[in-house]
Design an enzyme around this catalytic site. Structure first.
Site, PDB file in Angstrom:
ATOM      1  N   GLY A  64       0.815  -1.216   0.000  1.00  0.00           N
ATOM      2  CA  GLY A  64       0.000   0.000   0.000  1.00  0.00           C
ATOM      3  C   GLY A  64       0.848   1.266   0.000  1.00  0.00           C
ATOM      4  O   GLY A  64       0.406   2.312  -0.492  1.00  0.00           O
ATOM      5  N   GLU A 109       2.595  -8.355  -1.716  1.00  0.00           N
ATOM      6  CA  GLU A 109       1.353  -9.006  -1.269  1.00  0.00           C
ATOM      7  C   GLU A 109       1.307 -10.489  -1.578  1.00  0.00           C
ATOM      8  O   GLU A 109       0.759 -11.274  -0.805  1.00  0.00           O
ATOM      9  CB  GLU A 109       0.126  -8.319  -1.909  1.00  0.00           C
ATOM     10  CG  GLU A 109      -0.162  -6.923  -1.376  1.00  0.00           C
ATOM     11  CD  GLU A 109       0.606  -5.823  -2.092  1.00  0.00           C
ATOM     12  OE1 GLU A 109       1.530  -6.124  -2.881  1.00  0.00           O
ATOM     13  OE2 GLU A 109       0.275  -4.648  -1.873  1.00  0.00           O
TER      14      GLU A 109
HETATM   15  N1  COA Z   1       1.560  -4.017   8.737  1.00  0.00           N
HETATM   16  C1  COA Z   1       1.605  -4.147  10.076  1.00  0.00           C
HETATM   17  N2  COA Z   1       2.758  -4.089  10.768  1.00  0.00           N
HETATM   18  C2  COA Z   1       3.878  -3.897  10.065  1.00  0.00           C
HETATM   19  C3  COA Z   1       3.900  -3.747   8.673  1.00  0.00           C
HETATM   20  C4  COA Z   1       2.668  -3.813   8.004  1.00  0.00           C
HETATM   21  N3  COA Z   1       2.576  -3.676   6.675  1.00  0.00           N
HETATM   22  N4  COA Z   1       5.172  -3.567   8.272  1.00  0.00           N
HETATM   23  C5  COA Z   1       5.921  -3.595   9.392  1.00  0.00           C
HETATM   24  N5  COA Z   1       5.149  -3.786  10.457  1.00  0.00           N
HETATM   25  C6  COA Z   1       5.577  -3.890  11.846  1.00  0.00           C
HETATM   26  C7  COA Z   1       6.298  -5.206  12.101  1.00  0.00           C
HETATM   27  O1  COA Z   1       5.369  -6.247  12.356  1.00  0.00           O
HETATM   28  C8  COA Z   1       7.106  -4.851  13.327  1.00  0.00           C
HETATM   29  O2  COA Z   1       6.257  -4.883  14.437  1.00  0.00           O
HETATM   30  P1  COA Z   1       6.768  -5.428  15.861  1.00  0.00           P
HETATM   31  O3  COA Z   1       7.866  -4.474  16.236  1.00  0.00           O
HETATM   32  O4  COA Z   1       5.549  -5.330  16.704  1.00  0.00           O
HETATM   33  O5  COA Z   1       7.261  -6.836  15.622  1.00  0.00           O
HETATM   34  C9  COA Z   1       7.485  -3.388  13.081  1.00  0.00           C
HETATM   35  O6  COA Z   1       6.547  -2.900  12.133  1.00  0.00           O
HETATM   36  C10 COA Z   1       8.880  -3.222  12.532  1.00  0.00           C
HETATM   37  O7  COA Z   1       9.025  -4.075  11.411  1.00  0.00           O
HETATM   38  P2  COA Z   1      10.138  -5.223  11.307  1.00  0.00           P
HETATM   39  O8  COA Z   1       9.654  -6.243  10.336  1.00  0.00           O
HETATM   40  O9  COA Z   1      10.533  -5.713  12.657  1.00  0.00           O
HETATM   41  O10 COA Z   1      11.336  -4.361  10.715  1.00  0.00           O
HETATM   42  P3  COA Z   1      12.430  -4.854   9.692  1.00  0.00           P
HETATM   43  O11 COA Z   1      13.396  -3.752   9.556  1.00  0.00           O
HETATM   44  O12 COA Z   1      12.933  -6.204  10.046  1.00  0.00           O
HETATM   45  O13 COA Z   1      11.643  -5.023   8.297  1.00  0.00           O
HETATM   46  C11 COA Z   1      10.111  -4.409   6.579  1.00  0.00           C
HETATM   47  C12 COA Z   1      11.035  -3.917   7.719  1.00  0.00           C
HETATM   48  C13 COA Z   1       9.356  -3.181   6.073  1.00  0.00           C
HETATM   49  C14 COA Z   1      10.951  -5.012   5.457  1.00  0.00           C
HETATM   50  C15 COA Z   1       9.142  -5.478   7.109  1.00  0.00           C
HETATM   51  O14 COA Z   1       8.502  -4.945   8.249  1.00  0.00           O
HETATM   52  C16 COA Z   1       8.079  -5.890   6.158  1.00  0.00           C
HETATM   53  O15 COA Z   1       8.326  -6.707   5.284  1.00  0.00           O
HETATM   54  N6  COA Z   1       6.858  -5.362   6.325  1.00  0.00           N
HETATM   55  C17 COA Z   1       5.690  -5.784   5.605  1.00  0.00           C
HETATM   56  C18 COA Z   1       5.692  -5.253   4.235  1.00  0.00           C
HETATM   57  C19 COA Z   1       4.514  -5.771   3.504  1.00  0.00           C
HETATM   58  O16 COA Z   1       4.337  -6.931   3.234  1.00  0.00           O
HETATM   59  N7  COA Z   1       3.655  -4.833   3.139  1.00  0.00           N
HETATM   60  C20 COA Z   1       2.538  -5.112   2.312  1.00  0.00           C
HETATM   61  C21 COA Z   1       1.310  -5.087   3.068  1.00  0.00           C
HETATM   62  S1  COA Z   1       0.008  -4.803   1.898  1.00  0.00           S
END
Ligand code: COA
Length: 257
Positions: free
Chosen positions: A109, A132
């Site tokens: 998003g 996704e």
């Molecule tokens: N929705 C909800 N929570 C999210 C999120 C999302 N799209 N993206 C990140 N977060 C949260 C994580 O769950 C984590 O929460 P926590 O601290 O309670 O465990 C926090 O944000 C930090 O993210 P984290 O994954 O620990 O950081 P990172 O540096 O290891 O990785 C990303 C960063 C962005 C690569 C990884 O968070 C990620 O892949 N996020 C999802 C991306 C995604 O699939 N988005 C599409 C959704 S439509």
């Protein structure tokens, strides 16, 4: 206006709109969407002509809220997708020019938000993806409609089918961003561009935007279709598995169900 997810700074007829929940990687949940809708109305009321949209912290926006989506049934998912589509469409139809200054993660998003902007500049640290598919779902805020128009259907399919991450340079090569800048140069450059555009005639700028959007069919009327298919994902066990696996920080095991 009371804002928790964004910060808005106006300077004449130019604006800086920041996603302001860095601790949540600026995730887009219902509240963020509601605030964005209010902000779009406010900016129009103020006659703002150019807006820089950026994220505080290390993300532009890490996507729609996976935690919330993990609880959605197909109907709720469809409604969430329709809402995102409607508000992003409002940005595209807005008289102001939106410039995404993509400072970090632009995922799911978050990338779709950048796609709904008129122009995109990226920091060399920016990361782009429609991840996704790995969550057992499809993009739901217009990505299936705008990405093909911006980078071509073949490349867009690769991005959407693979869920792979792309660098700022790859986004530049794909024609998705105008320029890649050093992180500290990103905002000054974007704001200078906004000031330059804000010096133009507002109504004429808006007409230019409408004319160009019309030429490339950027009226995501098919957002409706995307929302149907997004909702349908949630009838599959694989969507439950994909979303849950993300929250449990494990690799999903898809069963093709
Ligand atoms: N929705 C909800 N929570 C999210 C999120 C999302 N799209 N993206 C990140 N977060 C949260 C994580 O769950 C984590 O929460 P926590 O601290 O309670 O465990 C926090 O944000 C930090 O993210 P984290 O994954 O620990 O950081 P990172 O540096 O290891 O990785 C990303 C960063 C962005 C690569 C990884 O968070 C990620 O892949 N996020 C999802 C991306 C995604 O699939 N988005 C599409 C959704 S439509």
């Amino acid at each position: 206006m009371h804002l928790e997810c964004f910060q808005l700074t106006l300077s004449g007829k130019a604006g800086l709109l920041e996603l302001a929940r860095p601790e949540k990687l600026n995730v887009l949940d219902e509240q963020a969407l509601d605030e964005l809708e209010d902000l779009l109305n406010h900016l129009q009321g103020e006659g703002v002509k150019a807006v820089v949209l950026t994220g505080q912290g290390r993300a532009f926006a890490a996507g729609a809220d996976v935690k919330a989506m993990a609880e959605m049934d197909p109907e709720a998912a469809r409604a969430f997708s329709l809402k995102g589509n409607r508000i992003f469409q409002q940005m595209e139809d807005h008289p102001a020019v939106f410039i995404a200054a993509i400072n970090g993660y632009a995922l799911g998003g978050g990338l779709e938000l950048a796609l709904a902007c008129d122009l995109r500049l990226a920091s060399s640290k920016a990361v782009f993806a429609q991840p996704e598919i790995g969550l057992g779902i499809i993009p739901g805020f217009g990505g299936t409609q705008r990405l093909p128009r911006l980078i071509g259907p073949t490349r867009a399919k690769e991005w959407i089918f693979s869920g792979r991450r792309y660098t700022a340079q790859e986004a530049l090569d794909a024609g998705l961003v105008l320029e890649v800048l050093e992180p500290e140069e990103l905002l000054p450059r974007a704001q200078a561009l906004a000031q330059e555009l804000a010096a133009k005639s507002g109504p004429i700028l808006a007409l230019a935007k409408r004319a160009v959007n019309a030429s490339v069919g950027l009226k995501a009327a098919s957002g409706q279709g995307e929302a149907e298919l997004f909702g349908e994902c949630f009838t599959h066990e694989d969507a439950r598995e994909g979303l849950q696996a993300f929250l449990e920080k494990r690799t999903p095991v898809f069963q093709d169900k």
